[in-house]
Design an enzyme around this catalytic site. Structure first.
Site, PDB file in Angstrom:
ATOM      1  CB  THR A  46     -11.753  17.879 -28.698  1.00 42.55           C
ATOM      2  OG1 THR A  46     -10.596  18.573 -28.243  1.00 42.55           O
ATOM      3  CG2 THR A  46     -12.986  18.487 -28.069  1.00 42.55           C
ATOM      4  CE1 TYR A 109     -12.060  27.358 -15.131  1.00 42.05           C
ATOM      5  CE2 TYR A 109     -10.131  27.035 -13.750  1.00 42.05           C
ATOM      6  CZ  TYR A 109     -11.455  27.419 -13.894  1.00 42.05           C
ATOM      7  OH  TYR A 109     -12.162  27.870 -12.818  1.00 42.05           O
ATOM      8  CE1 TYR A 135      -7.319  21.763 -31.976  1.00 40.32           C
ATOM      9  CE2 TYR A 135      -7.619  20.113 -30.259  1.00 40.32           C
ATOM     10  CZ  TYR A 135      -8.147  20.935 -31.238  1.00 40.32           C
ATOM     11  OH  TYR A 135      -9.496  20.926 -31.495  1.00 40.32           O
ATOM     12  NE  ARG A 140     -13.849  21.659 -28.379  1.00 40.31           N
ATOM     13  CZ  ARG A 140     -14.921  21.129 -27.806  1.00 40.31           C
ATOM     14  NH1 ARG A 140     -15.041  21.147 -26.498  1.00 40.31           N
ATOM     15  NH2 ARG A 140     -15.869  20.575 -28.538  1.00 40.31           N
ATOM     16  CE  LYS A 163      -7.769  19.880 -34.924  1.00 38.02           C
ATOM     17  NZ  LYS A 163      -8.563  18.922 -34.111  1.00 38.02           N
ATOM     18  CB  ILE A 205      -6.733  17.090 -37.385  1.00 39.32           C
ATOM     19  CG1 ILE A 205      -5.288  16.635 -37.620  1.00 39.32           C
ATOM     20  CG2 ILE A 205      -7.395  16.222 -36.319  1.00 39.32           C
ATOM     21  CD1 ILE A 205      -4.393  16.735 -36.393  1.00 39.32           C
TER      22      ILE A 205
END
Length: 290
Positions: A46, A109, A135, A140, A163, A205
């Protein structure tokens, strides 16, 4: 996969004033972060503005990192999406030479069910020629990978870690307590790196490691040595600068910091905009305390 323990830097993608990839800036970044003690590179996550780089650019950026990896650090490549078949198609066309693992974001989404998330990752893990790191970033994606789903996925031989950027410490503890011994819990939130190390995480990360890799090296060394006074001394000074990294969306803030350090310019691609004057002033003030 102990080579992925410690600090992974979520590399920004430097751009020039024409919004083209600035490879001189990227070379500076690779050299600067390596000197400050990061343990591996994360390419096109990202923070690398992967949402607005083309397929051709992604391949070129990855190859550039391969070619300019002077310390031969491990490479994790961002490869995910919310169309499972499209991810599988991308895997077929990707050159995995020099890639140690992929970091694959949970589908965004669509807001899939936990079973949908599970099946999505199983399909990717079955297809990927390199190990997969999950992840989880609900802020997000608007959906959380539950601890139960993560633990189910951890049983797959090609899924090696997560992550975890949910900000939910109880969820992270549940994963840490019940996971296979070799499954990696990785912090996805810079400011929670210390607490996550304390409950069994193997690293982070990091966004801030683009500019402050030395802090995260000290945090890692303190945590691995059981010296949490050292962890606090390295982590607490970042408390003021960290929220500014997200005030106008990531990587706007960290690119402004890198520009102030002379590493690369602060340009981003639409729909993101460069830091406003107010944010620049706030970042400048925060940097004086570091």
């Amino acid at each position: 996969m102990k080579k992925l323990h410690g600090t992974g830097v979520a590399l920004v993608t430097p751009f020039n004033q024409h919004k083209n990839v600035d490879y001189d800036g990227l070379k500076n970044l690779l050299e600067a972060t390596a000197k400050k003690g990061v343990d591996y590179y994360v390419v096109q996550g990202t923070t690398g503005e992967s949402a607005t780089t083309t397929s051709a650019e992604k391949a070129e950026i990855l190859q550039f990192v391969r070619d300019n990896n002077a310390q031969n650090l491990p490479i994790v490549y961002g490869l995910g999406g919310n169309n499972t078949q499209a991810v599988l198609d991308t895997i077929k066309t990707t050159n995995f030479e020099g890639i140690d693992a992929i970091l694959s974001v949970s589908p965004y989404y669509n807001k899939p069910s936990q079973e949908g998330i599970y099946q999505h990752y199983i399909a990717i893990a079955d297809a990927s020629p390199v190990p997969v790191i999950l992840y989880n970033v609900p802020g997000r994606t608007m959906s959380n990978i539950s601890a139960e789903t993560t633990l189910r996925l951890a049983k797959h031989k090609n899924i090696i870690g997560v992550k975890e950027a949910s900000g939910n410490l109880e969820q992270a503890m549940t994963i840490s307590h019940n996971k296979p011994s070799d499954f990696m819990l990785i912090s996805g939130d810079d400011m929670l790196t210390g607490p996550l190390y304390a409950i069994g995480a193997v690293g982070v990360i990091s966004v801030l490691a683009n500019a402050f890799g030395d802090h995260f090296k000290s945090i890692k060394e303190g945590a691995f040595n059981g010296d949490f006074n050292q962890v606090q001394k390295a982590l607490f000074p970042l408390l003021q600068i960290n929220p500014l990294m997200y005030a106008e969306s990531n990587p706007v803030g960290i690119k402004e910091v890198l520009a102030s350090q002379g590493v690369c310019e602060n340009y981003v691609r639409l729909p993101l905009l460069e830091a406003t004057e107010d944010l620049k002033k706030s970042i400048k003030t925060a940097l004086t305390s570091l």
